[in-house]
Design an enzyme around this catalytic site. Structure first.
Site, PDB file in Angstrom:
ATOM      1  N   ASP A 119       0.866  -1.165   0.000  1.00 50.67           N
ATOM      2  CA  ASP A 119       0.000   0.000   0.000  1.00 50.67           C
ATOM      3  C   ASP A 119       0.914   1.229   0.000  1.00 50.67           C
ATOM      4  OD1 ASP A 119      -2.246   1.695   0.542  1.00 50.67           O
ATOM      5  OD2 ASP A 119      -3.173   0.030   1.618  1.00 50.67           O
ATOM      6  N   HIS A 160     -11.209  -2.324   4.048  1.00 46.88           N
ATOM      7  CA  HIS A 160     -11.053  -1.946   5.454  1.00 46.88           C
ATOM      8  C   HIS A 160     -11.726  -0.618   5.787  1.00 46.88           C
ATOM      9  CE1 HIS A 160      -8.134   0.205   3.181  1.00 46.88           C
ATOM     10  NE2 HIS A 160      -7.864   0.983   4.212  1.00 46.88           N
TER      11      HIS A 160
HETATM   12  C1  NOJ Z   1      -7.914   5.606   2.280  1.00 42.32           C
HETATM   13  C2  NOJ Z   1      -7.632   4.441   3.175  1.00 42.32           C
HETATM   14  O1  NOJ Z   1      -8.197   3.283   2.621  1.00 42.32           O
HETATM   15  C3  NOJ Z   1      -8.175   4.794   4.526  1.00 42.32           C
HETATM   16  O2  NOJ Z   1      -8.159   3.694   5.400  1.00 42.32           O
HETATM   17  C4  NOJ Z   1      -7.385   5.944   5.077  1.00 42.32           C
HETATM   18  O3  NOJ Z   1      -7.915   6.355   6.308  1.00 42.32           O
HETATM   19  C5  NOJ Z   1      -7.407   7.137   4.109  1.00 42.32           C
HETATM   20  N1  NOJ Z   1      -7.171   6.741   2.761  1.00 42.32           N
HETATM   21  C6  NOJ Z   1      -6.350   8.126   4.460  1.00 42.32           C
HETATM   22  O4  NOJ Z   1      -5.089   7.586   4.131  1.00 42.32           O
END
Ligand code: NOJ
Length: 538
Positions: free
Chosen positions: A102, A328
Site C-alpha cells: 500500500d 477496510h
Molecule cells: C484511504 C484508506 O483506505 C483509509 O483507510 C485511510 O484512512 C485514508 N485513505 C487516508 O489515508
C-alpha cells in the site's frame, strides 16, 4: 469485449487484501504482524488466491493505523523487521503468491522528517514539500475545504503563522505533488520496494494527489443531507480529481515499467465515467483503478445488471475491469447484504469479467462487528461520532479456530472479535463441506479451470425480478451464471436463455452435476454456474 490473448497474472488472478493488524499476531501483543502473515500463508494457498495486498506496514505513529507514514522505506516494529518483510516476500513467491504494498503518497505523517523540516520555518528547503498557505484576511483558514475526517482541512501552525492542508487527519499533512522533488522522493521509495521484489502497489487516494493551484473554494453539495459525514457538505471540485493528477499516475506507472510484470492499482472513489480516466492515455495509467461500485449499489438484480452494463460500456478499449466487494473502510459484505446473500455475492464477484479483490475474512462470512464506545479505535469515528462512519467493525481479528481469541492472538486483541468467532472460523468452516469457505474455494477452482471465467467476454441475458443471468464466453465455449438476489425461489425457462448442460456449482454446494431441464429453478438466495459436463477423466 474479448480479453487479451495471454493475460498478465493480475488480469487472470484474484487479489486478497490483508489488514495486517488483524490477520495473525505472532508475539502476543494483540496486533497482527508479518511473521503472523507468513504463518498463515497456507490459508491463502488453500483458498487459491494469487496475490496478497497488505495495508500499510511502514513506520507510523498509527494516528490512522499506518495510513500516516513516517518513513516510506521501513517497517514498523509493531509489524516486525525488514528481515521479516523479506522473508514474507520470499515465502509468498515460493508459493506462487504475489505481494502488493500500500503506497500512501498523498500525505505523510506529521512526524515524517520531511514534515518536521517543512514546518520548521517558512524558508526551510522542504517548506514547499507540503501545502502551506497564509491565513484568510480574517485570520481563518485559507479556503473552505473540509477534512474527510471532520472539520476544516487546514491546520494553523502558530510558530510560522501559516496553515497546512490535510485532506484527512491533521496528523496527515498532504504532500505537494506539484513539487518535482516530492515526486522524485516517492518514486525512489517505490523503486526501493520494487527492487525487493514487490509485485505492485495499491495507491492510497490517488485521485487526491493534485489540488487546484489557485485553491478555490469548493461549491456546496446540493444533495447534502443530515446524517451524511460533514465533509459531504461540499463537492470536492477543486480539492480532488484534477486533470494533472493523470500525469502523476502515468509517471508512477512508468516507474513500475522499469521492472517486469508489476501492477499499479489506484484507490479511487469516483463515478464510473471519471474513474475510467485513471486507466490513463493509451492505458498508461493504473492497470486497475479500483471499481468500488458494488459497495454502494442497491443489492437487486436490476441495479446490479445496470451497473455492470454501465461499467462495461465506460471501459476504454483494452482496459481490464475489476470488482471489489469489501475493504477496510466499508461495512462487511455479509452484514450489508445478509449472510445468505453473501454466498451469491461471492459467486458474482468471482464470475464477473475482471480482476476480483477479496477482503480478508469475507471468505468465512465475517460480519460487521458492533464496537462498544469504549473500544472505538478509528479516528474517523472518534472525530465524527454516532453516524455510523466507524471502520473498526470491518477490521476485527481474523477468526482461525476455536482456541482463545479464535487463534488470532495470545494477547488481548486490539479490537474485539465477532461474537460467533468460536463457531465461524477457518478450521470449522474448512471441515464443513457446504460452508461459505468451501464455496469460495470451489469458486476459485472453477475460475482456474475455465478460461471463460478468467478471460471470457460478458453477455447480459436477464435481470428480471430477483434473477440476474449472464453468459461468459471464450473461444466459442460458454458458461452461464444465474443468481437469485432474493429470498424466494425463481425460475427461468431454459429455452428462452439457451440454458443447457449441467450445474457446475451451486452456492449451496449440493447440486453439482444436475442436468438442466425445461426450467432452471433456483432456491431463495441461490446462485449457480451452468456449463457443459466436464470431460470424463480416463
Ligand atoms: C484511504 C484508506 O483506505 C483509509 O483507510 C485511510 O484512512 C485514508 N485513505 C487516508 O489515508
Amino acid at each position: 469485449m474479448e480479453s487479451v490473448s495471454s493475460p498478465s497474472w493480475w488480469a487472470s488472478g484474484v487479489l486478497y487484501q490483508i489488514y495486517p493488524r488483524s490477520f495473525q499476531d505472532s508475539n502476543a501483543d494483540g496486533i497482527g504482524d508479518l511473521r503472523g502473515i507468513i504463518d498463515r500463508l497456507d490459508h491463502l494457498s488453500d483458498l487459491g488466491v494469487d496475490a496478497l495486498w497488505l495495508s500499510p506496514v511502514f513506520p507510523s505513529p498509527m494516528a490512522d493505523f499506518g495510513y500516516d507514514v513516517a518513513d516510506y522505506v521501513g517497517i514498523d516494529p509493531i509489524f516486525g523487521s525488514m528481515a521479516d518483510f523479506d522473508a514474507l516476500v520470499l515465502t509468498a513467491h515460493a508459493r506462487g503468491l504475489k505481494v502488493i504494498l500500500d503506497l500512501v503518497p498523498n500525505h505523510s505523517s506529521e512526524q515524517h522528517p520531511w514534515f518536521v523540516e517543512s514546518r520548521a520555518s517558512r524558508h526551510n528547503p522542504k517548506r514547499d514539500w507540503y501545502l502551506w498557505r497564509d491565513p484568510a484576511p480574517d485570520g481563518g483558514p485559507p479556503n473552505n475545504w473540509l477534512s474527510e475526517f471532520g472539520g476544516s482541512a487546514w491546520e494553523l501552525d502558530e510558530a510560522t503563522g501559516q496553515y497546512y492542508y490535510h485532506a484527512f487527519l491533521k496528523q496527515q499533512p498532504d504532500l505537494n505533488w506539484r513539487n518535482p522533488e516530492v515526486r522524485a522522493a516517492i518514486y525512489e521509495a517505490m523503486r526501493f520496494w520494487l527492487r525487493k521484489g514487490v509485485d505492485g502497489f495499491r495507491v492510497d487516494v490517488i485521485w487526491h494527489l493534485i489540488k487546484d493551484d489557485q485553491f478555490r473554494d469548493n461549491p456546496p453539495n446540493p444533495d447534502f443531507a443530515p446524517g451524511m459525514p460533514p465533509h459531504a457538505a461540499l463537492q470536492p471540485m477543486y480539492s480532488t480529481d484534477q486533470l494533472e493528477t493523470l500525469d502523476v499516475v502515468a509517471e508512477m506507472r512508468a516507474v513500475l515499467e522499469e521492472f517486469d510484470n508489476r501492477l499499479l492499482i489506484g484507490e479511487i472513489y469516483l463515478p464510473i465515467e471519471r474513474l475510467v480516466a485513471y486507466y490513463g492515455k493509451e492505458l498508461k495509467g493504473a492497470q486497475l483503478p479500483f471499481n468500488f461500485a458494488l459497495l454502494s449499489t442497491p443489492w437487486n438484480a436490476r441495479e446490479i445488471a445496470a451497473l455492470i452494463d454501465r461499467y462495461e460500456r465506460a471501459l476504454p478499449v483494452g482496459a481490464w475491469p475489476n470488482w471489489v466487494l469489501g475493504n477496510h473502510d466499508r461495512p462487511r459484505v455479509a452484514s450489508r447484504v445478509g449472510e445468505a446473500q453473501a454466498r451469491v455475492a461471492a459467486m458474482l464477484l468471482l464470475t464477473l469479467r475482471g480482476t476480483p479483490t477479496m477482503y480478508y475474512g469475507d471468505e468465512i462470512g465475517m460480519p460487521q462487528v458492533p464496537i462498544a464506545p469504549q473500544d472505538v479505535q478509528d479516528p474517523f469515528e472518534k472525530n465524527v461520532p454516532g453516524i455510523g462512519v466507524g471502520r473498526d467493525g470491518c477490521r476485527t481479528p481474523m477468526q482461525w479456530d476455536s482456541s482463545p481469541n479464535a487463534g488470532f492472538s495470545e494477547g488481548r486483541p486490539w479490537l474485539p472479535l465477532a461474537e460467533d468467532a468460536a463457531r465461524d472460523n477457518v478450521a470449522n468452516l474448512r471441515a464443513d463441506g457446504q460452508s461459505i469457505l468451501n464455496l469460495y474455494r470451489a469458486l476459485l477452482r472453477l475460475r482456474r479451470a475455465h478460461p471463460q471465467l478468467t478471460r471470457g467476454d460478458y453477455q447480459p441475458l436477464a435481470a428480471e425480478g430477483d434473477l440476474l443471468l449472464y453468459r461468459r464466453q471464450h473461444d466459442g465455449r460458454s458458461l452461464l451464471v444465474a443468481l437469485n438476489l432474493g429470498d424466494e425461489p425463481v425460475s427461468a425457462a431454459s429455452d428462452a436463455f439457451g440454458l443447457d448442460g449441467e450445474v457446475l456449482l451451486s452456492t449451496l454446494m449440493d447440486r453439482t452435476g444436475e442436468r438442466i431441464g425445461a426450467t432452471l429453478d433456483l432456491r431463495g438466495n441461490e446462485g449457480v454456474v451452468i456449463g457443459p459436463a466436464p470431460e470424463p477423466v480416463v
